[in-house]
Design a protein around this motif. Structure first.
Motif, PDB file in Angstrom:
ATOM      1  N   ILE A   1      -0.001   3.708   0.074  1.00  0.00           N
ATOM      2  CA  ILE A   1      -0.333   2.512  -0.719  1.00  0.00           C
ATOM      3  C   ILE A   1      -0.127   2.810  -2.196  1.00  0.00           C
ATOM      4  CG2 ILE A   1      -2.178   0.915  -1.362  1.00  0.00           C
ATOM      5  CD1 ILE A   1      -3.390   1.355   1.402  1.00  0.00           C
ATOM      6  N   GLY A   2      -0.546   4.000  -2.618  1.00  0.00           N
ATOM      7  CA  GLY A   2      -0.345   4.396  -4.007  1.00  0.00           C
ATOM      8  C   GLY A   2       1.128   4.493  -4.361  1.00  0.00           C
ATOM      9  N   LEU A   3       1.936   5.006  -3.428  1.00  0.00           N
ATOM     10  CA  LEU A   3       3.370   5.091  -3.667  1.00  0.00           C
ATOM     11  C   LEU A   3       3.967   3.705  -3.859  1.00  0.00           C
ATOM     12  CD1 LEU A   3       5.811   6.999  -3.811  1.00  0.00           C
ATOM     13  CD2 LEU A   3       6.102   6.659  -1.351  1.00  0.00           C
ATOM     14  N   GLY A   4       3.490   2.736  -3.074  1.00  0.00           N
ATOM     15  CA  GLY A   4       3.964   1.361  -3.222  1.00  0.00           C
ATOM     16  C   GLY A   4       3.583   0.769  -4.568  1.00  0.00           C
ATOM     17  N   LEU A   5       2.398   1.135  -5.067  1.00  0.00           N
ATOM     18  CA  LEU A   5       1.973   0.624  -6.375  1.00  0.00           C
ATOM     19  C   LEU A   5       2.898   1.104  -7.485  1.00  0.00           C
ATOM     20  CD1 LEU A   5      -1.913   1.089  -6.169  1.00  0.00           C
ATOM     21  CD2 LEU A   5      -0.637  -1.059  -6.066  1.00  0.00           C
ATOM     22  N   GLY A   6       3.495   2.281  -7.293  1.00  0.00           N
ATOM     23  CA  GLY A   6       4.378   2.821  -8.308  1.00  0.00           C
ATOM     24  C   GLY A   6       5.608   1.966  -8.544  1.00  0.00           C
ATOM     25  N   PHE A   7       6.048   1.253  -7.519  1.00  0.00           N
ATOM     26  CA  PHE A   7       7.245   0.418  -7.657  1.00  0.00           C
ATOM     27  C   PHE A   7       6.985  -0.836  -8.485  1.00  0.00           C
ATOM     28  CE2 PHE A   7       8.276   2.882  -3.836  1.00  0.00           C
ATOM     29  CZ  PHE A   7       9.536   3.344  -4.180  1.00  0.00           C
ATOM     30  N   LEU A   8       5.707  -1.105  -8.791  1.00  0.00           N
ATOM     31  CA  LEU A   8       5.402  -2.249  -9.639  1.00  0.00           C
ATOM     32  C   LEU A   8       5.823  -1.981 -11.081  1.00  0.00           C
ATOM     33  CD1 LEU A   8       1.838  -3.169  -8.301  1.00  0.00           C
ATOM     34  CD2 LEU A   8       4.022  -4.242  -7.725  1.00  0.00           C
ATOM     35  N   ARG A   9       6.044  -0.701 -11.400  1.00  0.00           N
ATOM     36  CA  ARG A   9       6.505  -0.326 -12.743  1.00  0.00           C
ATOM     37  C   ARG A   9       7.855   0.350 -12.613  1.00  0.00           C
ATOM     38  NH1 ARG A   9       2.404   3.365 -15.718  1.00  0.00           N
ATOM     39  NH2 ARG A   9       4.150   3.437 -17.160  1.00  0.00           N
ATOM     40  N   PRO A  10       8.937  -0.329 -12.968  1.00  0.00           N
ATOM     41  CA  PRO A  10      10.278   0.236 -12.808  1.00  0.00           C
ATOM     42  C   PRO A  10      10.458   1.587 -13.479  1.00  0.00           C
ATOM     43  CG  PRO A  10      10.407  -2.092 -13.368  1.00  0.00           C
ATOM     44  CD  PRO A  10       8.970  -1.690 -13.517  1.00  0.00           C
ATOM     45  N   ALA A  11       9.829   1.775 -14.640  1.00  0.00           N
ATOM     46  CA  ALA A  11      10.013   3.034 -15.372  1.00  0.00           C
ATOM     47  C   ALA A  11       9.493   4.228 -14.601  1.00  0.00           C
ATOM     48  CB  ALA A  11       9.298   2.955 -16.720  1.00  0.00           C
ATOM     49  N   VAL A  12       8.553   3.985 -13.677  1.00  0.00           N
ATOM     50  CA  VAL A  12       7.959   5.091 -12.934  1.00  0.00           C
ATOM     51  C   VAL A  12       8.972   5.734 -11.995  1.00  0.00           C
ATOM     52  CG1 VAL A  12       6.131   5.682 -11.294  1.00  0.00           C
ATOM     53  CG2 VAL A  12       5.661   4.108 -13.146  1.00  0.00           C
ATOM     54  N   SER A  13      10.024   5.007 -11.636  1.00  0.00           N
ATOM     55  CA  SER A  13      11.023   5.547 -10.727  1.00  0.00           C
ATOM     56  C   SER A  13      11.949   6.556 -11.401  1.00  0.00           C
ATOM     57  CB  SER A  13      11.866   4.405 -10.135  1.00  0.00           C
ATOM     58  OG  SER A  13      12.554   3.725 -11.175  1.00  0.00           O
ATOM     59  N   ASP A  14      11.854   6.713 -12.713  1.00  0.00           N
ATOM     60  CA  ASP A  14      12.693   7.646 -13.456  1.00  0.00           C
ATOM     61  C   ASP A  14      12.217   9.070 -13.216  1.00  0.00           C
ATOM     62  OD1 ASP A  14      14.290   9.010 -15.160  1.00  0.00           O
ATOM     63  OD2 ASP A  14      13.542   8.065 -17.006  1.00  0.00           O
ATOM     64  N   ILE A  15      12.989   9.832 -12.452  1.00  0.00           N
ATOM     65  CA  ILE A  15      12.565  11.175 -12.062  1.00  0.00           C
ATOM     66  C   ILE A  15      12.541  12.144 -13.245  1.00  0.00           C
ATOM     67  CG2 ILE A  15      14.868  12.092 -11.524  1.00  0.00           C
ATOM     68  CD1 ILE A  15      13.564  13.358  -9.016  1.00  0.00           C
ATOM     69  N   SER A  16      13.220  11.770 -14.341  1.00  0.00           N
ATOM     70  CA  SER A  16      13.234  12.639 -15.518  1.00  0.00           C
ATOM     71  C   SER A  16      11.849  12.767 -16.144  1.00  0.00           C
ATOM     72  CB  SER A  16      14.232  12.105 -16.559  1.00  0.00           C
ATOM     73  OG  SER A  16      13.803  10.850 -17.068  1.00  0.00           O
ATOM     74  N   GLN A  17      10.928  11.858 -15.788  1.00  0.00           N
ATOM     75  CA  GLN A  17       9.586  11.916 -16.349  1.00  0.00           C
ATOM     76  C   GLN A  17       8.731  12.997 -15.685  1.00  0.00           C
ATOM     77  OE1 GLN A  17       7.631   8.124 -16.624  1.00  0.00           O
ATOM     78  NE2 GLN A  17       9.441   7.076 -17.365  1.00  0.00           N
ATOM     79  N   PHE A  18       9.221  13.567 -14.566  1.00  0.00           N
ATOM     80  CA  PHE A  18       8.486  14.645 -13.920  1.00  0.00           C
ATOM     81  C   PHE A  18       8.682  15.938 -14.708  1.00  0.00           C
ATOM     82  CE2 PHE A  18       8.943  11.652 -10.474  1.00  0.00           C
ATOM     83  CZ  PHE A  18       7.772  11.801  -9.749  1.00  0.00           C
ATOM     84  N   THR A  19       7.617  16.720 -14.809  1.00  0.00           N
ATOM     85  CA  THR A  19       7.698  18.040 -15.423  1.00  0.00           C
ATOM     86  C   THR A  19       7.121  19.051 -14.444  1.00  0.00           C
ATOM     87  OG1 THR A  19       5.514  17.916 -16.467  1.00  0.00           O
ATOM     88  CG2 THR A  19       7.386  17.018 -17.709  1.00  0.00           C
ATOM     89  N   THR A  20       7.655  20.269 -14.492  1.00  0.00           N
ATOM     90  CA  THR A  20       7.192  21.307 -13.565  1.00  0.00           C
ATOM     91  C   THR A  20       5.702  21.567 -13.725  1.00  0.00           C
ATOM     92  OG1 THR A  20       9.376  22.364 -13.632  1.00  0.00           O
ATOM     93  CG2 THR A  20       7.532  23.686 -12.823  1.00  0.00           C
ATOM     94  N   GLU A  21       5.265  21.686 -14.975  1.00  0.00           N
ATOM     95  CA  GLU A  21       3.847  21.937 -15.231  1.00  0.00           C
ATOM     96  C   GLU A  21       2.989  20.770 -14.759  1.00  0.00           C
ATOM     97  OE1 GLU A  21       0.803  22.880 -18.980  1.00  0.00           O
ATOM     98  OE2 GLU A  21       2.917  22.423 -19.342  1.00  0.00           O
ATOM     99  N   GLY A  22       3.443  19.533 -15.036  1.00  0.00           N
ATOM    100  CA  GLY A  22       2.677  18.357 -14.644  1.00  0.00           C
ATOM    101  C   GLY A  22       2.549  18.231 -13.142  1.00  0.00           C
ATOM    102  N   VAL A  23       3.647  18.478 -12.426  1.00  0.00           N
ATOM    103  CA  VAL A  23       3.617  18.413 -10.962  1.00  0.00           C
ATOM    104  C   VAL A  23       2.682  19.473 -10.403  1.00  0.00           C
ATOM    105  CG1 VAL A  23       4.987  18.729  -8.866  1.00  0.00           C
ATOM    106  CG2 VAL A  23       5.907  17.382 -10.757  1.00  0.00           C
ATOM    107  N   ALA A  24       2.735  20.680 -10.964  1.00  0.00           N
ATOM    108  CA  ALA A  24       1.864  21.762 -10.498  1.00  0.00           C
ATOM    109  C   ALA A  24       0.389  21.406 -10.707  1.00  0.00           C
ATOM    110  CB  ALA A  24       2.209  23.060 -11.227  1.00  0.00           C
ATOM    111  N   LEU A  25       0.068  20.824 -11.853  1.00  0.00           N
ATOM    112  CA  LEU A  25      -1.312  20.430 -12.132  1.00  0.00           C
ATOM    113  C   LEU A  25      -1.771  19.320 -11.190  1.00  0.00           C
ATOM    114  CD1 LEU A  25      -1.156  20.434 -16.040  1.00  0.00           C
ATOM    115  CD2 LEU A  25      -2.497  21.994 -14.617  1.00  0.00           C
ATOM    116  N   ALA A  26      -0.878  18.368 -10.896  1.00  0.00           N
ATOM    117  CA  ALA A  26      -1.216  17.276  -9.976  1.00  0.00           C
ATOM    118  C   ALA A  26      -1.458  17.801  -8.570  1.00  0.00           C
ATOM    119  CB  ALA A  26      -0.099  16.230  -9.973  1.00  0.00           C
ATOM    120  N   ILE A  27      -0.628  18.754  -8.135  1.00  0.00           N
ATOM    121  CA  ILE A  27      -0.807  19.344  -6.799  1.00  0.00           C
ATOM    122  C   ILE A  27      -2.120  20.111  -6.730  1.00  0.00           C
ATOM    123  CG2 ILE A  27       0.087  21.079  -5.201  1.00  0.00           C
ATOM    124  CD1 ILE A  27       2.904  20.265  -6.071  1.00  0.00           C
TER     125      ILE A  27
END
Length: 280
Positions: free
Chosen positions: A183-209
């Protein structure tokens, strides 16, 4: 003593979520919806594996499942959006102040017996928090992000109240995360900019995990197992210690060093929590 130690460990995990989210958004530059979604999926995967190993299966259905999933989503994304602008300690105060209000309201509505000493402890602890982070001239609180944290606090309060009905804390938490993640993944599509994979960072992903798998997934499963023994009243007051821990974490990891005001308020808050937990 065991209940106190396990409750303390859970509160440290909750405070760590504030610090990890703040680090992921402010330091690592992650988008809040990205961070929240990775957090949900990491928690879901970790809990699903543990349930399969320890329980030999997954039980998706359960009492209050729909309400648990909805309140978890409200909490996760309100929390992430709020921490775009709020400091770790201020966000934790708003969050758990609303959690206390929500859970004490639930205790009153359910006619749960709340001893006078617990009311006194709650009042002392909350007064210490309010004094600690009362807005001053040099402090500006963003209204929108504060509102998101208020919403997150209500979501977490409801999630905790519903958790008292869980017969298996691990299974219930795993089911909640597994249903909330897509459901959360579906909410992400409400914001087109969120689909830009360049916004991911290694440190940020590690902290989220880390936040999703350890301090959220495992922390929430432990919390669900403790709530029946604590009751809504004590559970609400115990969580008032989280902002104090979060401010300490912010000082260590975000260079937000406390002053004398923090030290005095921390003693007041922890004293109030101690009074409440001693009430029979």
């Amino acid at each position: 003593m065991k209940l106190f130690v396990l409750t303390a460990l859970t509160m440290i995990a909750f405070a760590a979520n504030s610090v990890l989210n703040r680090m992921g958004l402010d330091k690592a530059g992650m988008d809040p919806l990205h961070f929240g979604t990775i957090r949900l999926f990491a928690g879901a995967l970790t809990l699903a594996v543990l349930a399969l190993i320890l329980r030999r299966g997954l039980q998706i259905r359960g009492p209050g499942r729909v309400l648990s999933v909805l309140s978890l989503i409200i909490y996760i994304y309100g929390f992430s959006i709020a921490y775009v602008m709020l400091d770790a300690g201020l966000g934790a105060l708003i969050l758990f102040g609303m959690v206390q209000v929500t859970m004490f309201a639930g205790a009153v509505l359910n006619r749960e017996a709340i001893p006078p000493l617990r009311w006194l402890g709650a009042g002392v602890a909350f007064a210490g928090l309010v004094w600690l982070l009362w807005p001053r001239e040099e402090v500006s609180v963003p209204l929108f992000h504060a509102s998101m944290m208020v919403l997150a606090g209500v979501g977490w309060g409801v999630y905790s109240l519903v958790g008292r009905k869980a017969t298996d804390a691990l299974q219930a938490t795993a089911a909640n995360f597994l249903l909330a993640a897509p459901i959360g993944l579906g909410l992400g599509f409400l914001r087109p900019a969120v689909s830009d994979i360049s916004q991911f960072t290694t440190e940020g992903v590690a902290l989220a995990i880390l936040s999703g798998a350890i301090t959220s997934g495992l922390g929430y499963a432990l919390w669900y197992s403790l709530i029946p023994a604590l009751g809504a009243g004590r559970a609400a007051v115990a969580q008032l210690s989280v902002p104090v821990i979060a401010i300490a974490g912010g000082a260590v990891f975000l260079a937000e060093w406390p002053d004398l005001r923090f030290v005095i308020a921390a003693l007041i808050v922890l004293g109030g929590v101690g009074l409440s937990l001693r009430a029979k």
